[in-house]
Motif scaffolding. Structure first.
Motif, PDB file in Angstrom:
ATOM      1  N   ASN A   1     -11.300  18.541  25.247  1.00 21.90           N
ATOM      2  CA  ASN A   1     -10.491  18.334  24.159  1.00 21.90           C
ATOM      3  C   ASN A   1     -11.226  19.333  23.222  1.00 21.90           C
ATOM      4  O   ASN A   1     -12.241  20.045  23.542  1.00 21.90           O
ATOM      5  CB  ASN A   1     -10.553  17.092  23.873  1.00 21.90           C
ATOM      6  CG  ASN A   1      -9.428  16.068  24.418  1.00 21.90           C
ATOM      7  OD1 ASN A   1      -8.528  16.687  24.909  1.00 21.90           O
ATOM      8  ND2 ASN A   1      -9.281  14.933  24.424  1.00 21.90           N
ATOM      9  N   THR A   2     -10.671  19.311  21.886  1.00 27.35           N
ATOM     10  CA  THR A   2     -11.320  20.372  21.028  1.00 27.35           C
ATOM     11  C   THR A   2     -11.730  19.829  19.654  1.00 27.35           C
ATOM     12  O   THR A   2     -11.396  18.532  19.489  1.00 27.35           O
ATOM     13  CB  THR A   2     -10.088  21.521  20.612  1.00 27.35           C
ATOM     14  OG1 THR A   2      -9.259  20.962  20.184  1.00 27.35           O
ATOM     15  CG2 THR A   2      -9.947  22.333  21.747  1.00 27.35           C
ATOM     16  N   PHE A   3     -12.366  20.375  18.745  1.00 29.44           N
ATOM     17  CA  PHE A   3     -12.900  19.696  17.589  1.00 29.44           C
ATOM     18  C   PHE A   3     -13.110  21.135  16.584  1.00 29.44           C
ATOM     19  O   PHE A   3     -13.196  22.033  17.066  1.00 29.44           O
ATOM     20  CB  PHE A   3     -14.063  19.144  17.639  1.00 29.44           C
ATOM     21  CG  PHE A   3     -15.244  20.038  18.128  1.00 29.44           C
ATOM     22  CD1 PHE A   3     -16.035  20.451  16.914  1.00 29.44           C
ATOM     23  CD2 PHE A   3     -15.725  20.007  19.433  1.00 29.44           C
ATOM     24  CE1 PHE A   3     -17.131  21.313  17.353  1.00 29.44           C
ATOM     25  CE2 PHE A   3     -16.862  20.818  19.689  1.00 29.44           C
ATOM     26  CZ  PHE A   3     -17.477  21.531  18.458  1.00 29.44           C
TER      27      PHE A   3
ATOM     28  N   THR B   1      -9.547   9.476  29.247  1.00 30.09           N
ATOM     29  CA  THR B   1     -10.676   9.835  28.152  1.00 30.09           C
ATOM     30  C   THR B   1     -11.594   8.634  27.904  1.00 30.09           C
ATOM     31  O   THR B   1     -12.869   9.077  27.656  1.00 30.09           O
ATOM     32  CB  THR B   1     -10.014  10.585  26.988  1.00 30.09           C
ATOM     33  OG1 THR B   1      -8.559  11.096  27.023  1.00 30.09           O
ATOM     34  CG2 THR B   1     -10.948  11.257  25.896  1.00 30.09           C
TER      35      THR B   1
ATOM     36  N   GLU C   1      -7.332  10.812  22.657  1.00 29.48           N
ATOM     37  CA  GLU C   1      -8.607  10.202  22.873  1.00 29.48           C
ATOM     38  C   GLU C   1      -8.499   8.623  23.137  1.00 29.48           C
ATOM     39  O   GLU C   1      -9.590   7.918  23.630  1.00 29.48           O
ATOM     40  CB  GLU C   1      -9.207  10.083  21.289  1.00 29.48           C
ATOM     41  CG  GLU C   1      -9.750  11.584  20.893  1.00 29.48           C
ATOM     42  CD  GLU C   1     -10.915  12.095  21.835  1.00 29.48           C
ATOM     43  OE1 GLU C   1     -11.872  11.345  22.099  1.00 29.48           O
ATOM     44  OE2 GLU C   1     -10.911  13.194  22.423  1.00 29.48           O
TER      45      GLU C   1
ATOM     46  N   ALA D   1     -16.915  16.293  16.059  1.00 33.70           N
ATOM     47  CA  ALA D   1     -17.417  16.356  17.474  1.00 33.70           C
ATOM     48  C   ALA D   1     -18.265  15.177  17.733  1.00 33.70           C
ATOM     49  O   ALA D   1     -18.046  14.372  18.623  1.00 33.70           O
ATOM     50  CB  ALA D   1     -18.133  17.714  17.592  1.00 33.70           C
TER      51      ALA D   1
ATOM     52  N   PRO E   1     -20.253  12.758  27.127  1.00 28.55           N
ATOM     53  CA  PRO E   1     -19.678  13.812  26.410  1.00 28.55           C
ATOM     54  C   PRO E   1     -20.512  15.147  26.416  1.00 28.55           C
ATOM     55  O   PRO E   1     -21.744  14.961  26.401  1.00 28.55           O
ATOM     56  CB  PRO E   1     -19.474  13.260  25.161  1.00 28.55           C
ATOM     57  CG  PRO E   1     -20.925  12.331  24.850  1.00 28.55           C
ATOM     58  CD  PRO E   1     -20.879  11.940  26.126  1.00 28.55           C
TER      59      PRO E   1
ATOM     60  N   LEU F   1     -20.809  18.697  24.147  1.00 27.04           N
ATOM     61  CA  LEU F   1     -20.102  19.357  22.719  1.00 27.04           C
ATOM     62  C   LEU F   1     -20.452  20.784  22.956  1.00 27.04           C
ATOM     63  O   LEU F   1     -21.813  21.083  22.999  1.00 27.04           O
ATOM     64  CB  LEU F   1     -20.802  18.700  21.608  1.00 27.04           C
ATOM     65  CG  LEU F   1     -20.954  17.118  21.616  1.00 27.04           C
ATOM     66  CD1 LEU F   1     -21.511  16.543  20.338  1.00 27.04           C
ATOM     67  CD2 LEU F   1     -19.203  16.530  21.883  1.00 27.04           C
TER      68      LEU F   1
ATOM     69  N   TYR G   1     -16.035  18.731  24.772  1.00 23.64           N
ATOM     70  CA  TYR G   1     -15.628  18.934  23.583  1.00 23.64           C
ATOM     71  C   TYR G   1     -15.780  20.214  23.020  1.00 23.64           C
ATOM     72  O   TYR G   1     -17.015  20.397  22.835  1.00 23.64           O
ATOM     73  CB  TYR G   1     -15.605  17.986  22.461  1.00 23.64           C
ATOM     74  CG  TYR G   1     -15.374  16.434  22.607  1.00 23.64           C
ATOM     75  CD1 TYR G   1     -14.172  16.161  22.499  1.00 23.64           C
ATOM     76  CD2 TYR G   1     -16.209  15.553  23.262  1.00 23.64           C
ATOM     77  CE1 TYR G   1     -13.547  14.957  22.796  1.00 23.64           C
ATOM     78  CE2 TYR G   1     -15.587  14.222  23.586  1.00 23.64           C
ATOM     79  CZ  TYR G   1     -14.374  13.961  23.230  1.00 23.64           C
ATOM     80  OH  TYR G   1     -13.811  12.666  23.405  1.00 23.64           O
TER      81      TYR G   1
ATOM     82  N   LYS H   1     -16.187  11.908  17.752  1.00 30.02           N
ATOM     83  CA  LYS H   1     -15.543  11.823  19.107  1.00 30.02           C
ATOM     84  C   LYS H   1     -16.373  11.494  20.217  1.00 30.02           C
ATOM     85  O   LYS H   1     -15.996  10.738  21.282  1.00 30.02           O
ATOM     86  CB  LYS H   1     -14.763  13.095  19.314  1.00 30.02           C
ATOM     87  CG  LYS H   1     -13.491  13.109  18.571  1.00 30.02           C
ATOM     88  CD  LYS H   1     -12.602  14.522  18.939  1.00 30.02           C
ATOM     89  CE  LYS H   1     -11.144  14.631  18.292  1.00 30.02           C
ATOM     90  NZ  LYS H   1     -10.561  15.898  18.176  1.00 30.02           N
TER      91      LYS H   1
ATOM     92  N   ARG I   1     -16.315  14.328  29.908  1.00 35.37           N
ATOM     93  CA  ARG I   1     -15.537  14.482  28.473  1.00 35.37           C
ATOM     94  C   ARG I   1     -16.424  15.759  27.947  1.00 35.37           C
ATOM     95  O   ARG I   1     -17.483  15.788  27.719  1.00 35.37           O
ATOM     96  CB  ARG I   1     -15.784  13.395  27.755  1.00 35.37           C
ATOM     97  CG  ARG I   1     -14.916  12.370  27.961  1.00 35.37           C
ATOM     98  CD  ARG I   1     -15.020  11.246  26.774  1.00 35.37           C
ATOM     99  NE  ARG I   1     -16.162  10.828  26.515  1.00 35.37           N
ATOM    100  CZ  ARG I   1     -16.758  10.340  25.173  1.00 35.37           C
ATOM    101  NH1 ARG I   1     -15.885  10.487  24.146  1.00 35.37           N
ATOM    102  NH2 ARG I   1     -18.125  10.215  25.176  1.00 35.37           N
TER     103      ARG I   1
END
Ligand code: NAD
Length: 498
Positions: free
Chosen positions: A407-409, A395, A390, A415, A270, A272, A305, A418, A303
């Motif tokens: 994707n968003t947070f 994902t 998710e 964050a 991921p 962020l 975020y 996820k 991924r």
């Protein structure tokens, strides 16, 4: 680029370049054209040269036996003399780096413009050739009447099993530390990318390593990889590849001689992006991370975020750059920076994940198509999914293609939750200008590596590399890899008082 001599792929067993003992072979196809590749550009190579040896059980056992026989003399030689062979090989690797790049390009599609891995392989042989003096035990007089000490000693025969995505690099990172510490080696290349490694087998012979010290096999996981995993004379095994295969190897080791196993496995890394981040930098770096090697990188940030307040801006810029910066084409052309997927299996797997992502409710915001009909090669468009659940496979699972889920947070806690909601834990990135948040998040991420305002494939040269959770066990690196191939022996010696 100078045209290289056509390669005749063979294995190196006990100092001899050989075909498979039962004559079995497999064919490698150029994933950019689907032409037969084992002979590179040679227009009409003889039929027998179209093929790569498939190591049989006998070949694998012979390589281990040769390594076992070579071990006592190699260990006794001492590291300074062993280093001479490593340095010779490093020089040959550097001399042949363009040829090695070309062989990887025609085997698994890595563009030659991005192939700096023969150089990195050479650097590892050079580095470990000099690093041996740091191998030290300890001594103490803390036990009255005794001197106590530890000795660091090689395991004996070690097996190294490497993947196809960066073959030259993994050959160097594993075999150089194993050899300098006095172990003898049986390395197996991947069936998807055996050509550069087969050329390196020739260079190992040219470098003059004593027979049996460095054996190189080609072939599939079955039978050769499995036999190495369960072989009673193999005392340590270092593997880089998928988590699925890593588990099989661990099982075989546990069922047989409990050999030491080092596992560098898959990822679903991921990144962020917080609203205070330098968005231009975050876009450029995260885009490169998933585009590099057509997404076939264990630590690719597959991924992303993004904090909701900047998500629209980030996504627009990311899509624009991902499309604009990707220059697909012939991997042998230096203008190309985006090759095909490594073979038809990888290609079909990536497309199946894309279909799955659509079916799961993700929004396809860019790409999403294979280019086989148009190009005759296994090219996949740069692909962006938005708002994929998710829980969707796209994902959760490693796609190993140029496919990213954005994707968003809302909050930092969301964050991190996820990012950590995965069985993988190889590399994570956080982009923010808030130093406290950066360190809070870095500490909270369940990942063997964390980039702050940077992302993969960037790594610090002297840091350990390896995964949390199902991304592996053990660490590799300039300061760490020799440790993987050394036993620690405690010695206690009584001193007679005068
Ligand atoms: P893979 O697991 O399919 O194959 C890796 C190697 O294992 C090959 O040489 C293969 O022949 C061999 N193998 C297959 N089955 C075996 C068995 N039963 N026993 C012993 N050996 C067997 O992986 P791959 O597709 O070549 O590589 C891609 C994977 O590698 C991805 O999951 C990627 O994330 C991972 N990878 C991890 C790192 C890391 O440092 N963590 C680096 C690069 C790639």
């Amino acid at each position: 680029m100078a045209e290289a001599t056509p390669l005749r792929p063979r294995m190196l067993i006990n100092g001899e370049l050989v075909e498979a003992s039962d004559g079995k072979t497999f064919t490698v196809y150029n994933p950019a054209t689907r032409d037969i590749s084992a002979q590179g550009k040679s227009p009409t190579p003889p039929e027998s040269l179209h093929t790569v040896p498939e190591a049989s059980a006998d070949d694998t056992n012979a390589a281990v036996a040769a390594a076992k026989a070579a071990f006592p003399a190699w260990e006794a030689m001492g590291p300074a003399k062993r280093a001479v062979y490593l340095k010779r090989l490093a020089a040959l690797l550097r001399e042949h780096k363009d040829e090695l790049a070309r062989l990887d390009a025609i085997a698994m599609g890595m563009p030659v413009s991005t192939h700096h891995f023969a150089e990195s392989c050479a650097r590892h042989f050079e580095y470990f050739a000099e690093a041996w003096a740091t191998v030290q035990g300890q001594a103490s007089v803390n036990t009255p009447g005794y001197v106590t000490m530890t000795l660091r000693q090689p395991y004996g025969v070690v097996a190294l099993i490497i993947p196809w995505n960066v073959p030259c690099h993994f050959l160097g990172t594993k075999s150089a530390p194993a050899l300098i510490t006095g172990n003898t080696v049986v390395l197996k290349s991947s069936e998807k990318a055996p050509l550069a490694v087969a050329r390196i087998a020739e260079l190992v012979k040219e470098a003059g390593f004593p027979p049996g010290v460095f054996n190189i096999l080609s072939g599939h996981g079955l039978p050769s990889g499995q036999i190495l995993s369960r072989h009673m004379d193999v005392r340590a095994l270092s593997f880089t590849g998928s988590s699925r295969t890593g588990k099989l190897i661990q099982e075989e080791a546990a069922r047989t001689n409990l050999k030491k196993v080092i596992l560098e496995l898959g990822g679903k890394s991921p990144a962020l992006i917080f609203e205070d981040a330098d968005l231009d930098k975050a876009v450029a770096q995260t885009q490169f991370s998933i585009q590099s090697n057509s997404g076939q990188v264990c630590m690719a940030n597959s991924r992303i975020y993004v904090q909701k307040s900047v998500a629209a801006q980030f996504v627009a810029a990311f899509k624009q750059q991902f499309a604009a910066n990707t220059r697909p084409g012939d991997p042998l052309d230096r203008a190309t920076n985006h090759g095909p997927q490594a073979d038809e299996t990888q290609y079909r797997t990536v497309l199946a994940y894309i279909e799955d992502g659509k079916a799961a409710g993700g929004t396809l915001a860019l790409g999403g198509h294979g280019q086989l009909e148009r190009t005759n090669g296994f090219f996949v468009e740069p692909t962006v999914f938005l708002d994929a659940p998710e829980t969707a496979r796209i994902t959760k699972e490693e796609v190993f293609g140029p496919v990213v889920v954005i994707n968003t947070f809302d909050t930092e806690a969301e964050a991190v939750a996820k990012a950590n909601d995965t069985e993988f834990g190889l590399y994570a990135a956080v982009y923010t200008r808030d130093v406290n948040r950066a360190m809070r998040v870095a500490r909270a991420l369940e990942s063997g590596y964390v980039g702050i305002n940077c992302t993969s494939p960037l790594t610090g040269h002297d840091l350990p590399f390896g995964g949390y959770k199902s991304s592996g066990q053990g660490r590799e690196g300039l300061l760490y890899s020799m440790n993987n191939f050394l036993e620690t022996k405690s010695v206690i010696m009584q001193i007679d008082e005068a």
